[in-house]
Design a protein around this motif. Structure first.
Motif, PDB file in Angstrom:
ATOM      1  N   LYS A  78       0.812  -1.214   0.000  1.00 16.11           N
ATOM      2  CA  LYS A  78       0.000   0.000   0.000  1.00 16.11           C
ATOM      3  C   LYS A  78       0.847   1.267   0.000  1.00 16.11           C
ATOM      4  O   LYS A  78       0.470   2.273  -0.604  1.00 16.11           O
ATOM      5  N   GLY A 115       1.771   2.101  -3.472  1.00 10.48           N
ATOM      6  CA  GLY A 115       0.650   2.703  -4.179  1.00 10.48           C
ATOM      7  C   GLY A 115       0.447   4.154  -3.821  1.00 10.48           C
ATOM      8  O   GLY A 115       0.193   4.994  -4.692  1.00 10.48           O
ATOM      9  N   TRP A 129       0.757   7.280  -6.347  1.00  7.49           N
ATOM     10  CA  TRP A 129      -0.403   8.163  -6.448  1.00  7.49           C
ATOM     11  C   TRP A 129       0.001   9.621  -6.225  1.00  7.49           C
ATOM     12  O   TRP A 129      -0.373  10.512  -6.992  1.00  7.49           O
ATOM     13  N   ARG A 147      -5.139   1.163  -8.246  1.00  8.40           N
ATOM     14  CA  ARG A 147      -6.486   0.632  -8.256  1.00  8.40           C
ATOM     15  C   ARG A 147      -7.363   1.415  -9.239  1.00  8.40           C
ATOM     16  O   ARG A 147      -7.109   2.603  -9.512  1.00  8.40           O
ATOM     17  N   GLU A 184     -10.214   2.903  -9.018  1.00 10.45           N
ATOM     18  CA  GLU A 184     -10.797   4.163  -8.569  1.00 10.45           C
ATOM     19  C   GLU A 184      -9.779   5.301  -8.612  1.00 10.45           C
ATOM     20  O   GLU A 184     -10.118   6.453  -8.911  1.00 10.45           O
ATOM     21  N   ARG A 185      -8.516   4.999  -8.345  1.00 10.13           N
ATOM     22  CA  ARG A 185      -7.474   6.030  -8.442  1.00 10.13           C
ATOM     23  C   ARG A 185      -7.171   6.341  -9.915  1.00 10.13           C
ATOM     24  O   ARG A 185      -6.963   7.498 -10.286  1.00 10.13           O
ATOM     25  N   ARG A 191     -10.033 -11.518 -11.763  1.00  9.92           N
ATOM     26  CA  ARG A 191      -9.639 -10.126 -11.528  1.00  9.92           C
ATOM     27  C   ARG A 191      -9.998  -9.255 -12.726  1.00  9.92           C
ATOM     28  O   ARG A 191     -10.566  -8.168 -12.562  1.00  9.92           O
ATOM     29  N   LEU A 199     -13.366  -3.497 -12.249  1.00  7.23           N
ATOM     30  CA  LEU A 199     -12.447  -3.300 -13.371  1.00  7.23           C
ATOM     31  C   LEU A 199     -13.201  -3.252 -14.695  1.00  7.23           C
ATOM     32  O   LEU A 199     -12.844  -2.481 -15.596  1.00  7.23           O
TER      33      LEU A 199
END
Length: 369
Positions: free
Chosen positions: A52, A55, A59, A87, A89-90, A149, A155
Motif C-alpha cells: 500500500k 501505491g 499516487w 487501483r 478508482e485512483r 480479476r 475493473l
C-alpha cells in the motif's frame, strides 16, 4: 504537435516516440520502463513497492506530475486503461484529469484488458492464451484468479468508462483489433502495428549458412505459461537432444532490453510465442535483424494486413508434435535460412518500420479530431 505517450509495454511507446520525433513532433514518454525491461522513458512512473505504501507514493507522484508535466498536450495516448499500477478508482480520477487538462486522449490497445479477456473466452479465434478451442488454456487453468480479476465488476466498469470516453483506439495486433471491433465503433478504431526502428538494425548473418543452427529463446520467467514458451522450450530441447551436431539452444530469462537484443542477434532462429495469431515486438525485432522467427503467423493476420506474397514467419501453433516437427525441419535444412532471413527483414521494413507506424497514428489522430 505536443504528444504524451503514457504507459508502455515492451518498448512500444518508446519506439513510437522516436519515430514521431523524426517526423517533427514533440513527444514525452511517461512509463515504468516496462518493469524489468527498464526501457527508456522521460518521466518515470514506477511503483516503488508492491504494498500500500508503494501505491500511495505512486499516487502522490502522479498527482504532482499532473500539475506540472502531464497537462497541456495536443494528444495523450494511453497504453491501457490500467496505465499505472494503481487501483481502478485512483486511475479513474487520474484519467478524468488527463481528459480535462489535455486535448484529445486516445488508447493504444497493446495488452490485456477486460474486453480482450471477454474476446478470448468467446471462441472467436481457434486459440488464444486464455482458451484453446472450447477448452481453457494452460494459463486459464493455472491462473483462474487472474481471469476473475480482469472480469471483476469494478475493473469491467472502469474499462468501459475509459473506452467510452477516449477519442479513439489504435491497435497494435490483429487480435486486439478484432477484440476492439466488438466494443468500439469503426470510426473510432484503427490498426497501426508495432513500430520497429529498422534503420538501426542490419542483417546479422548475411548469406551465411550455419554449420550449427543456434536457436534462441528469451523469456519473462513469470509469463512462460501465458506465452507458451514452456512448451517451446521443451520442443526445442527435444530437437537439440536429437541433433546435437546440427543445432544448439540459447535460453535466457528476464534480461534488460539492450542486453537482450545483443544476445538475440547472435542466434539464427528466435522462438517467440505459441498462442498468438500475430508476431509481436520480440519477433519483429528479430526479423529486423534478418533472423528467422517461430511465432504467430496465421493466414488471417497476413490477410488482415494485405500481405499475400511474403509470409516468412514459421507459424507456431499449440500442437507439440507439429511444433517440434517445424523446429526439426529448420535444423535439418539450414540452407533455407538466408533467403528466409532476407524476406523476414523485408517484411518488417514494409509493414512495421517505425515511421510507417507513426504515420498511421498521425493519420488517425487527424481524422478523429
Amino acid at each position: 504537435m505536443k504528444i504524451l505517450l503514457l504507459g508502455d509495454y515492451s518498448n512500444y511507446h518508446r519506439a513510437l516516440s522516436l519515430a514521431l520525433r523524426k517526423l517533427g513532433h514533440e513527444v514525452t514518454v511517461a512509463s515504468d520502463g516496462s518493469r524489468w525491461m527498464n526501457t527508456v522513458r522521460d518521466l518515470d512512473m514506477s511503483r516503488p513497492f508492491k504494498n500500500k505504501v508503494g501505491g500511495l507514493l505512486l499516487w502522490a507522484k502522479l498527482n504532482t506530475l499532473l500539475r506540472s508535466r502531464l497537462e497541456g498536450y495536443d494528444i495523450v495516448q494511453l497504453n491501457s486503461p490500467v496505465f499505472a499500477a494503481l487501483r481502478p478508482e485512483r486511475l479513474r480520477s487520474l484519467f478524468d484529469r488527463l481528459l480535462a487538462k489535455n486535448g484529445a486522449v486516445y488508447l493504444t490497445m497493446m495488452g490485456t484488458d477486460t474486453f480482450y479477456i471477454d474476446f478470448c473466452l468467446s471462441g472467436a479465434l481457434r486459440y488464444t492464451e486464455w482458451q484453446i478451442g472450447d477448452r481453457p488454456s494452460p494459463l486459464a487453468l493455472a491462473q483462474p484468479d487472474e481471469l476473475q480479476r480482469w472480469q471483476s465488476p469494478v475493473l469491467t466498469d472502469y474499462t468501459r468508462y475509459v473506452y467510452d470516453r477516449v477519442q479513439g483506439v489504435v491497435c497494435c495486433l490483429y487480435e486486439y483489433y478484432e477484440s476492439c471491433r466488438r466494443v468500439v465503433d469503426s470510426s473510432r478504431l484503427a490498426y497501426a502495428g508495432i513500430p520497429i526502428d529498422t534503420d538501426s538494425f542490419t542483417m546479422a548473418h548475411g548469406d551465411e549458412v550455419p554449420e550449427r543452427v543456434k536457436l534462441f529463446l528469451g523469456v519473462h520467467r513469470d509469463r512462460m505459461v501465458e506465452k507458451g514458451t514452456d512448451r517451446m522450450l521443451a520442443a526445442a530441447r527435444r530437437v537439440v537432444e536429437r541433433y546435437p551436431d546440427k543445432c544448439e539452444l540459447v535460453y535466457v530469462e528476464n534480461r534488460p532490453y539492450r542486453e537482450y537484443i545483443e544476445l538475440m542477434r547472435s542466434s539464427h532462429v528466435v522462438l517467440d510465442q505459441l498462442y498468438s495469431y500475430t508476431p509481436a515486438t520480440n519477433a519483429l525485432l528479430a526479423m529486423a535483424q534478418g533472423l528467422v522467427v517461430v511465432s504467430g503467423a496465421e493466414p488471417e493476420y497476413y490477410d488482415f494486413i494485405g500481405e499475400q506474397e511474403n509470409r516468412p514467419i514459421v507459424n507456431a501453433i499449440p500442437d507439440d508434435e507439429k511444433l517440434e516437427a517445424r523446429l526439426e525441419a529448420i535444423v535439418l535444412h539450414p540452407e533455407r535460412l538466408p533467403e528466409q532471413a532476407r524476406r523476414s527483414r523485408e517484411f518488417v521494413v514494409k509493414h512495421n518500420r517505425d515511421v510507417v507506424v507513426a504515420r498511421r497514428f498521425l493519420d488517425f489522430w487527424t481524422g478523429c479530431r
